[in-house]
Design a protein around this motif. Structure first.
Motif, PDB file in Angstrom:
ATOM      1  N   ALA A 101      -7.967  -6.260  -8.169  1.00  0.00           N
ATOM      2  CA  ALA A 101      -6.777  -6.685  -8.775  1.00  0.00           C
ATOM      3  C   ALA A 101      -7.025  -6.676 -10.400  1.00  0.00           C
ATOM      4  N   ARG A 102      -8.268  -7.329 -10.787  1.00  0.00           N
ATOM      5  CA  ARG A 102      -8.652  -7.390 -12.265  1.00  0.00           C
ATOM      6  C   ARG A 102      -8.706  -5.680 -12.799  1.00  0.00           C
ATOM      7  N   GLU A 103      -9.346  -4.900 -12.057  1.00  0.00           N
ATOM      8  CA  GLU A 103      -9.428  -3.683 -12.553  1.00  0.00           C
ATOM      9  C   GLU A 103      -8.117  -2.785 -12.749  1.00  0.00           C
ATOM     10  N   LYS A 104      -7.138  -3.123 -11.797  1.00  0.00           N
ATOM     11  CA  LYS A 104      -5.899  -2.248 -11.807  1.00  0.00           C
ATOM     12  C   LYS A 104      -4.827  -3.074 -12.692  1.00  0.00           C
ATOM     13  N   ASP A 105      -4.211  -2.237 -13.557  1.00  0.00           N
ATOM     14  CA  ASP A 105      -3.130  -3.169 -14.286  1.00  0.00           C
ATOM     15  C   ASP A 105      -1.809  -3.132 -13.378  1.00  0.00           C
ATOM     16  N   PRO A 106      -1.165  -4.180 -13.049  1.00  0.00           N
ATOM     17  CA  PRO A 106       0.057  -4.257 -12.217  1.00  0.00           C
ATOM     18  C   PRO A 106       0.956  -3.273 -12.553  1.00  0.00           C
ATOM     19  N   ARG A 107       1.356  -3.078 -14.028  1.00  0.00           N
ATOM     20  CA  ARG A 107       2.303  -2.184 -14.505  1.00  0.00           C
ATOM     21  C   ARG A 107       2.009  -0.744 -14.271  1.00  0.00           C
ATOM     22  N   LEU A 161       6.363   8.678  -4.613  1.00  0.00           N
ATOM     23  CA  LEU A 161       6.580   8.027  -5.735  1.00  0.00           C
ATOM     24  C   LEU A 161       7.170   6.526  -5.586  1.00  0.00           C
ATOM     25  N   VAL A 162       7.578   6.431  -4.352  1.00  0.00           N
ATOM     26  CA  VAL A 162       8.080   5.053  -3.814  1.00  0.00           C
ATOM     27  C   VAL A 162       7.584   4.599  -2.583  1.00  0.00           C
ATOM     28  N   ASP A 163       7.354   3.586  -2.131  1.00  0.00           N
ATOM     29  CA  ASP A 163       6.749   3.284  -0.760  1.00  0.00           C
ATOM     30  C   ASP A 163       7.987   2.858   0.291  1.00  0.00           C
ATOM     31  N   ALA A 164       7.523   2.170   1.337  1.00  0.00           N
ATOM     32  CA  ALA A 164       8.752   2.140   2.229  1.00  0.00           C
ATOM     33  C   ALA A 164       9.587   0.989   1.993  1.00  0.00           C
ATOM     34  N   LYS A 165       9.167   0.082   1.091  1.00  0.00           N
ATOM     35  CA  LYS A 165      10.174  -0.920   0.466  1.00  0.00           C
ATOM     36  C   LYS A 165      10.940  -0.525  -0.668  1.00  0.00           C
ATOM     37  N   GLY A 166      10.690   0.847  -1.075  1.00  0.00           N
ATOM     38  CA  GLY A 166      11.532   1.268  -2.453  1.00  0.00           C
ATOM     39  C   GLY A 166      10.620   1.064  -3.618  1.00  0.00           C
ATOM     40  N   GLN A 167       9.548   0.439  -3.526  1.00  0.00           N
ATOM     41  CA  GLN A 167       8.940   0.199  -5.013  1.00  0.00           C
ATOM     42  C   GLN A 167       7.712   1.465  -5.368  1.00  0.00           C
ATOM     43  N   PRO A 168       7.840   1.446  -6.679  1.00  0.00           N
ATOM     44  CA  PRO A 168       7.185   2.705  -7.083  1.00  0.00           C
ATOM     45  C   PRO A 168       5.740   2.616  -6.639  1.00  0.00           C
ATOM     46  N   THR A 169       4.932   3.640  -6.360  1.00  0.00           N
ATOM     47  CA  THR A 169       3.480   3.553  -6.001  1.00  0.00           C
ATOM     48  C   THR A 169       2.585   3.720  -7.031  1.00  0.00           C
ATOM     49  N   SER A 174       1.631   5.141 -12.869  1.00  0.00           N
ATOM     50  CA  SER A 174       0.605   5.533 -13.888  1.00  0.00           C
ATOM     51  C   SER A 174       1.327   6.161 -15.173  1.00  0.00           C
ATOM     52  N   ALA A 175       2.746   6.502 -14.925  1.00  0.00           N
ATOM     53  CA  ALA A 175       3.562   6.913 -16.238  1.00  0.00           C
ATOM     54  C   ALA A 175       3.787   5.868 -17.039  1.00  0.00           C
ATOM     55  N   HIS A 176       3.708   4.558 -16.796  1.00  0.00           N
ATOM     56  CA  HIS A 176       3.687   3.503 -17.588  1.00  0.00           C
ATOM     57  C   HIS A 176       2.591   3.318 -18.602  1.00  0.00           C
ATOM     58  N   ALA A 177       1.430   3.495 -18.137  1.00  0.00           N
ATOM     59  CA  ALA A 177       0.049   3.636 -18.822  1.00  0.00           C
ATOM     60  C   ALA A 177       0.432   4.625 -20.007  1.00  0.00           C
ATOM     61  N   TRP A 178       0.948   5.575 -19.922  1.00  0.00           N
ATOM     62  CA  TRP A 178       1.143   6.713 -20.938  1.00  0.00           C
ATOM     63  C   TRP A 178       2.395   6.541 -21.635  1.00  0.00           C
ATOM     64  N   GLY A 179       3.207   5.623 -21.501  1.00  0.00           N
ATOM     65  CA  GLY A 179       4.479   5.222 -22.301  1.00  0.00           C
ATOM     66  C   GLY A 179       5.621   6.057 -21.998  1.00  0.00           C
ATOM     67  N   GLU A 180       5.549   6.569 -20.548  1.00  0.00           N
ATOM     68  CA  GLU A 180       6.672   7.089 -20.080  1.00  0.00           C
ATOM     69  C   GLU A 180       7.353   6.359 -18.911  1.00  0.00           C
TER      70      GLU A 180
END
Length: 210
Positions: A101-107, A161-169, A174-180
């Motif tokens: 959890a510390r290594e992965k950015d939740p966003r 791109l989305v999981d069973a609950k409709g949340q982004p995978t 990873s697009a958020h980390a590149w400003g997209e």
């Protein structure tokens, strides 16, 4: 004078006098009486050998059983050992979860700690994603972001791109980390890939004109 002992077959049955039924010899007792008579040279069946065998009490050896206190102590020890093993497994798995959890950015993307961990495991030196505007990018940053966009969202078959609950995978985040903007549809992912193609084309033009 002492009374002469009467032969057993001349005495009354004491069990009958007590009102009790007579007990018959078991097959094992009969075999023992017969062997006893053979050793003594007597004919069998006879009353003497039957009486001797019947008078013997069969004793069963009992295996020593643990006391209640020793059983309780051993049970407590096993519970403590099992608890320690489970606690070690739980603590180890919880440490892994915390580290992950510390290594992965939740966003989306990796944190600085995640990039260091990746470098230790894989030997690769990852850098943060480029979030600048296109007008502020250097040619190398254009190449990096264009390469990422085409590699992630330009492939023929996209991961979910989305999981069973409709949340982004994680792949979409990873697009958020590149400003997209985080894509939730294939069309949105293809738009990011097209932008990457334009950045790569601009990078090649700048490189050719240099």
């Amino acid at each position: 004078m002492a009374k002469a002992s009467r032969s057993p077959w001349k005495r009354a049955n004491p069990r009958k006098r007590a009102g009790k039924a007579s007990k018959h010899l078991s097959p094992a007792q009969k075999s023992a009486a017969k062997a006893r008579a053979r050793r003594a040279g007597r004919r069998y069946p006879n009353l003497v050998d039957n009486m001797r065998v019947a008078a013997k009490k069969t004793s069963k050896r009992k295996t020593p059983s643990k006391s209640k206190s020793s059983k309780a102590k051993s049970a407590k020890k096993s519970v403590r050992k099992t608890g320690k093993r489970n606690a070690k497994k739980t603590s180890k798995s919880s440490r892994k979860r915390v580290a992950s959890a510390r290594e992965k950015d939740p966003r989306g993307g990796l944190t600085a700690a995640g990039r260091k961990a990746f470098a230790r495991k894989q030997g690769s030196h990852l850098r943060p994603g480029v979030t600048k505007k296109q007008s502020e990018m250097t040619p190398q940053e254009m190449r990096r972001k264009g390469s990422w966009a085409v590699r992630f969202y330009g492939r023929a078959k996209l991961p979910p791109l989305v999981d069973a609950k409709g949340q982004p995978t994680r792949h979409a985040l990873s697009a958020h980390a590149w400003g997209e903007p985080v894509p939730r549809t294939v069309a949105a992912a293809r738009r990011i890939a097209a932008k990457g193609e334009r950045l790569l084309a601009r990078y090649r033009r700048i490189k050719d004109n240099a």
